[in-house]
Design a protein around this motif. Structure first.
Motif, PDB file in Angstrom:
ATOM      1  N   HIS A  74     -30.965 -29.729  26.402  1.00 51.60           N
ATOM      2  CA  HIS A  74     -30.905 -29.960  27.833  1.00 51.60           C
ATOM      3  C   HIS A  74     -29.996 -31.146  28.121  1.00 51.60           C
ATOM      4  O   HIS A  74     -30.275 -32.268  27.704  1.00 51.60           O
ATOM      5  N   THR A  75     -28.869 -30.895  28.820  1.00 48.61           N
ATOM      6  CA  THR A  75     -27.939 -31.975  29.146  1.00 48.61           C
ATOM      7  C   THR A  75     -27.601 -32.023  30.634  1.00 48.61           C
ATOM      8  O   THR A  75     -26.815 -32.872  31.053  1.00 48.61           O
ATOM      9  N   GLU A  76     -28.181 -31.138  31.434  1.00 49.36           N
ATOM     10  CA  GLU A  76     -27.844 -31.095  32.852  1.00 49.36           C
ATOM     11  C   GLU A  76     -28.534 -32.225  33.611  1.00 49.36           C
ATOM     12  O   GLU A  76     -29.692 -32.544  33.349  1.00 49.36           O
ATOM     13  N   PRO A  77     -27.839 -32.850  34.571  1.00 45.42           N
ATOM     14  CA  PRO A  77     -28.447 -33.951  35.339  1.00 45.42           C
ATOM     15  C   PRO A  77     -29.563 -33.450  36.257  1.00 45.42           C
ATOM     16  O   PRO A  77     -29.495 -32.322  36.759  1.00 45.42           O
ATOM     17  N   PRO A  78     -30.592 -34.252  36.473  1.00 45.03           N
ATOM     18  CA  PRO A  78     -31.700 -33.857  37.359  1.00 45.03           C
ATOM     19  C   PRO A  78     -31.189 -33.479  38.753  1.00 45.03           C
ATOM     20  O   PRO A  78     -30.252 -34.084  39.278  1.00 45.03           O
ATOM     21  N   GLY A  79     -31.830 -32.466  39.321  1.00 45.38           N
ATOM     22  CA  GLY A  79     -31.492 -32.020  40.657  1.00 45.38           C
ATOM     23  C   GLY A  79     -30.510 -30.870  40.697  1.00 45.38           C
ATOM     24  O   GLY A  79     -30.363 -30.214  41.725  1.00 45.38           O
ATOM     25  N   ARG A  80     -29.844 -30.582  39.590  1.00 41.92           N
ATOM     26  CA  ARG A  80     -28.866 -29.501  39.570  1.00 41.92           C
ATOM     27  C   ARG A  80     -29.564 -28.152  39.389  1.00 41.92           C
ATOM     28  O   ARG A  80     -30.537 -28.030  38.648  1.00 41.92           O
ATOM     29  N   VAL A  81     -29.057 -27.131  40.086  1.00 39.57           N
ATOM     30  CA  VAL A  81     -29.560 -25.768  39.894  1.00 39.57           C
ATOM     31  C   VAL A  81     -29.146 -25.307  38.491  1.00 39.57           C
ATOM     32  O   VAL A  81     -27.980 -25.420  38.111  1.00 39.57           O
ATOM     33  N   VAL A  82     -30.114 -24.813  37.727  1.00 36.84           N
ATOM     34  CA  VAL A  82     -29.848 -24.444  36.337  1.00 36.84           C
ATOM     35  C   VAL A  82     -30.505 -23.111  35.996  1.00 36.84           C
ATOM     36  O   VAL A  82     -31.368 -22.607  36.726  1.00 36.84           O
ATOM     37  N   LEU A  83     -30.094 -22.576  34.866  1.00 40.30           N
ATOM     38  CA  LEU A  83     -30.751 -21.434  34.241  1.00 40.30           C
ATOM     39  C   LEU A  83     -31.402 -21.919  32.958  1.00 40.30           C
ATOM     40  O   LEU A  83     -30.952 -22.891  32.348  1.00 40.30           O
ATOM     41  N   ALA A  84     -32.447 -21.230  32.550  1.00 42.23           N
ATOM     42  CA  ALA A  84     -33.116 -21.548  31.288  1.00 42.23           C
ATOM     43  C   ALA A  84     -33.377 -20.242  30.549  1.00 42.23           C
ATOM     44  O   ALA A  84     -33.877 -19.273  31.132  1.00 42.23           O
ATOM     45  N   ALA A  85     -33.007 -20.205  29.270  1.00 39.84           N
ATOM     46  CA  ALA A  85     -33.155 -18.993  28.465  1.00 39.84           C
ATOM     47  C   ALA A  85     -33.984 -19.289  27.225  1.00 39.84           C
ATOM     48  O   ALA A  85     -33.874 -20.366  26.639  1.00 39.84           O
ATOM     49  N   TYR A  86     -34.805 -18.306  26.850  1.00 37.32           N
ATOM     50  CA  TYR A  86     -35.611 -18.425  25.638  1.00 37.32           C
ATOM     51  C   TYR A  86     -35.938 -17.031  25.134  1.00 37.32           C
ATOM     52  O   TYR A  86     -35.882 -16.044  25.885  1.00 37.32           O
ATOM     53  N   HIS A  87     -36.264 -16.958  23.843  1.00 35.16           N
ATOM     54  CA  HIS A  87     -36.707 -15.671  23.320  1.00 35.16           C
ATOM     55  C   HIS A  87     -38.196 -15.516  23.627  1.00 35.16           C
ATOM     56  O   HIS A  87     -38.968 -16.474  23.457  1.00 35.16           O
ATOM     57  N   PRO A  88     -38.620 -14.344  24.091  1.00 40.39           N
ATOM     58  CA  PRO A  88     -40.031 -14.176  24.479  1.00 40.39           C
ATOM     59  C   PRO A  88     -41.034 -14.497  23.379  1.00 40.39           C
ATOM     60  O   PRO A  88     -42.181 -14.845  23.671  1.00 40.39           O
TER      61      PRO A  88
END
Length: 338
Positions: A255-269
Motif C-alpha cells: 500500500h503506497t497510495e496517500p490517504p483520501g485517494r480513491v483506490v482499488l484493492a485486489a486479493y485472492h478469495p
C-alpha cells in the motif's frame, strides 16, 4: 495493425492497435463483441464506420472493403475446418496455391509451416485420421503457410481436451512470434503463455487494457479481476489500507497510495478469512457457491473462498451476518487506471 471496428447493429465500438511483433489477448464476457472484432478484421463482417489497416494498408474504411482472401490475414478458429478430401499437405498449401504460387513452391511452404508446428509427419495423412489436437496444429500451419501480415486466433483451443491443449499452445507460441497477432480466449494460461498485452471488452467497448502482468496483477475492471481469479473492491485509501464503500477497513502492507485517494484493492478469495465475530468488515451473506472443492461466500461486495469444513462449522446460510478480513500481505491497494 490498427482496427477501429464500429458495428451499429451489434453495438460494438472497439479501437484496437497491435504492434508489429505483439500478441494481444482480447478478453471479455460472452457476447461482449470480441469475435465480432476478429470477424471484421478478417473480412467476414463489413464495418459501419471506423477503419481497418493491415500492414499499413486500408482494407476497410466503412465504404470500401477489400475481400478477405486479399487482406493477408490468417484466421484460426475453434474448429479446424480442413478440406476432408485433401491431404494435410494440400490443406496447408491451399493458401499459397490460391494466391497463384506454383505447386512445388506451395508444397515447400506447406512443409515449412508443418515443420514449424511439429506436424510434418502428418503431411500425407487424411484429415479424418487426425486427432483434435493434430487437426488444430494443421489449421495453424495452414494459416502460417499463407504468410499472413496479421494472425487472428479465435478461441483456438476451446474445443480441445486438456492434454491436446499443451501441444497446440506450443504451436501457437511459434505462430505468433514476430508478427502482429490477436487471440480471443477465456483461458488465463493461454494469455500468460502468448500475450504481451491484454484488452478487456465489455458490452462492445474497451474497458481496460495494458501489459499482461499489470492487467492480471492489478485489474481495474470487474471482468479483468474475474479473469485473473481476484476479488476487486473499491474505496478510499487510509494510512493502513482501504476504507470500503460499504463501510469497514481492510489493511494492506502492499500500500503506497496517500490517504483520501480513491483506490482499488485486489486479493485472492482464498486469502480472506470468514468469522462470525472476528476481525474485518461486517457483511450479510448473499450467496454460497461450490467452487473447486471450496465454498465461495459472497457477502456484500466482498468474496471469500473457504473450505467446506469451515462453512459447515460456521453454519453459513444466506442472510447471515459475518465478518470478512483479508491477510494484509495478500491485499494490494492501488490507484485506478487513468
Amino acid at each position: 495493425m490498427h482496427a477501429h471496428v464500429v458495428l451499429r447493429d451489434r453495438d460494438v465500438d472497439v479501437d484496437l492497435v497491435v504492434g508489429t511483433d505483439e500478441c494481444v489477448a482480447l478478453v471479455g464476457p460472452n457476447g461482449a463483441g470480441k469475435s465480432s472484432v476478429v470477424e471484421a478484421v478478417a473480412g467476414l463482417l463489413r464495418i459501419d464506420a471506423g477503419g481497418i489497416e493491415v500492414a499499413g494498408r486500408s482494407v476497410d474504411d466503412g465504404h470500401r472493403s477489400v475481400p478477405s482472401h486479399r487482406r493477408r490475414v490468417g484466421l484460426v478458429t475453434q474448429r479446424p475446418e480442413l478440406f476432408p478430401d485433401q491431404s494435410v499437405a494440400r490443406n496447408v498449401g491451399y493458401g499459397p496455391r490460391a494466391a497463384g504460387t506454383g505447386g512445388r513452391e506451395a508444397r515447400l511452404r506447406s512443409d515449412r509451416a508443418l515443420t514449424a508446428v511439429d506436424a510434418l509427419a502428418l503431411a500425407d495423412r487424411a484429415p479424418a485420421t487426425l486427432s483434435g489436437g493434430q487437426a488444430q496444429r494443421v489449421a495453424i500451419a495452414r494459416a502460417l503457410a499463407a504468410d499472413p501480415a496479421v494472425l487472428l486466433l479465435d478461441e483456438p483451443t476451446s474445443a480441445l481436451d486438456v492434454e491436446a491443449r499443451d501441444d497446440v499452445r506450443a504451436a501457437l507460441r511459434i505462430a505468433v512470434a514476430g508478427r502482429p497477432s490477436v487471440i480471443v480466449t477465456h483461458d488465463p494460461i493461454e494469455v500468460v503463455a502468448l500475450a504481451s498485452r491484454i484488452v478487456v471488452v465489455e458490452r462492445g467497448r474497451v474497458v481496460e487494457q495494458g501489459p499482461t502482468a499489470r492487467v492480471l496483477g492489478r485489474p481495474t475492471s470487474a471482468f479483468g479481476a474475474a479473469f485473473s481469479g481476484l476479488a476487486l473492491v473499491s474505496g478510499t485509501a487510509t494510512g493502513r489500507g482501504v476504507l470500503l464503500q460499504g463501510g469497514g477497513e481492510l489493511t494492506s502492507r502492499a500500500h503506497t497510495e496517500p490517504p483520501g485517494r480513491v483506490v482499488l484493492a485486489a486479493y485472492h478469495p482464498t486469502a480472506a478469512v470468514v468469522t462470525r465475530d472476528g476481525a474485518g468488515p461486517e457483511r450479510t451473506v448473499l450467496g454460497l457457491e461450490p467452487r473447486d472443492g471450496l465454498v465461495r461466500v459472497r457477502a456484500g461486495e466482498l468474496v471469500a473462498d473457504v473450505t467446506i469444513a469451515t462453512a459447515s462449522r460456521l453454519g453459513l446460510t444466506r442472510g447471515d451476518l459475518v465478518r470478512i478480513a483479508v491477510e494484509p500481505d495478500e491485499l494490494d491497494v492501488y490507484a485506478p487506471a487513468r
